[in-house]
Enzyme design. Sequence first.
Site, mmCIF file in Angstrom:
data_model
loop_
_atom_site.group_PDB
_atom_site.id
_atom_site.type_symbol
_atom_site.label_atom_id
_atom_site.label_comp_id
_atom_site.label_asym_id
_atom_site.label_seq_id
_atom_site.Cartn_x
_atom_site.Cartn_y
_atom_site.Cartn_z
ATOM 1 N N GLU A 217 9.208 -4.915 -1.818
ATOM 2 C CA GLU A 217 9.804 -6.216 -1.489
ATOM 3 C C GLU A 217 8.969 -7.350 -2.043
ATOM 4 O OE1 GLU A 217 10.438 -9.938 0.798
ATOM 5 O OE2 GLU A 217 8.618 -8.764 0.600
ATOM 6 N N ASP A 240 12.286 -9.319 8.691
ATOM 7 C CA ASP A 240 11.050 -9.603 7.948
ATOM 8 C C ASP A 240 10.281 -10.620 8.789
ATOM 9 O OD1 ASP A 240 9.081 -9.833 5.940
ATOM 10 O OD2 ASP A 240 10.561 -9.803 4.333
HETATM 11 ZN ZN LIG Z 1 5.250 -10.999 2.246
#
Ligand SMILES: [Zn+2]
Length: 362
Positions: A217, A240
């Site tokens: 990511e 996240d």
């Molecule tokens: Zn990060």
Amino acid sequence: MASKKILTKKSLDFFEKYLNNAAPTGYEWEGQKLWMDYLKPYVDTFITDTYGSAVGVINPDAKYKVVIEGHSDEISWYVNYITDNGLLYVIRNGGSDHQIAPSKWVNIHTKKGFVKGVFGWPAIHTRKGASEKPPKLDNIFVDIGAKDKEEVEKMGVHVGCVITYPDEFQILNKNKFVCRAIDNRAGGFMIAEVARLLHENKKKLPFGLYITNAVQEEIGLRGAEMITQTIKPDVAIVTDVCHDTTTPMIEKKTQGHTEIGAGPVISYAPAVQNKLRERIIETAEAKKIPFQRMAASRSTGTDTDAFAYSNGGVASALISLPLRYMHTTVETVHRDDVENVIRLIYETLLNIKDGETFSYFD
Ligand SMILES: [Zn+2]
């Protein structure tokens, strides 16, 4: 279940072990193995892909597929150049912060295991006040105690080795979790806890649930881009971290106001499907789960974008865990927020019906 504590001794032990293991971008598989071991009792099967993304699946035969997702990688450095006198210059692997590097210990990943090093820095006595240089990518360097390049090579260190920080999990004042890589080890942990709760509470979902721990990511949502094509989901709920903006030198007028301890952060952005997001908000309100709101200009910068803009459009939403000091070695989150993100994802899943399109035109 809003009043009950979610995290157990066993789950926190796993979180600590999972955090303490280094899983730099591109090298996530040992962490993925730990994660799959923990998740195994709660899922029917696993999918893994060539680059290391891992997915625990409940109801693999169901046609309608819902993803809950976090990312497994952590920011790190690459050895980029070795000087004749044995010092290492680095480049980023993800958004590593040059400002925090001086005086930090590091682990250099080699075939023979970790080689220790330190980011050196010129002593205060040797610097000239007004013309002091801040740490930058081109002036920070790692010293591994070698006298020259030849000794560096003998120690198994070469260009392309990845470098991580050794900082480990600690608890600050009873309920703040502090570590490097809480971005986004917390995500993988929270979605695994959702699977554990579904299992322990004997909840049967009417759809396939894909508990997804994506790689890469930090360098551009790459793992999610790959795995969404494999899964072809109908819905994706991504988790996240986002910034706590209440600590010094953060401008709320541009960064917004979100803080640790005040609940999960729900995003507004074009990539976020409005009907899915409203379902999450209605769930939070019905279950009395505190939440905060955040707006994103253009993209969310998270795997949400990768899922949303794949397979002809996947209804996607983002539930973030507020965090202080992102991309430092002392990333800090509040235990209550960790529990409330788990709760919010869990309760939202129980509010999604088989075959729902979330269409604006129904
Ligand atoms: Zn990060």
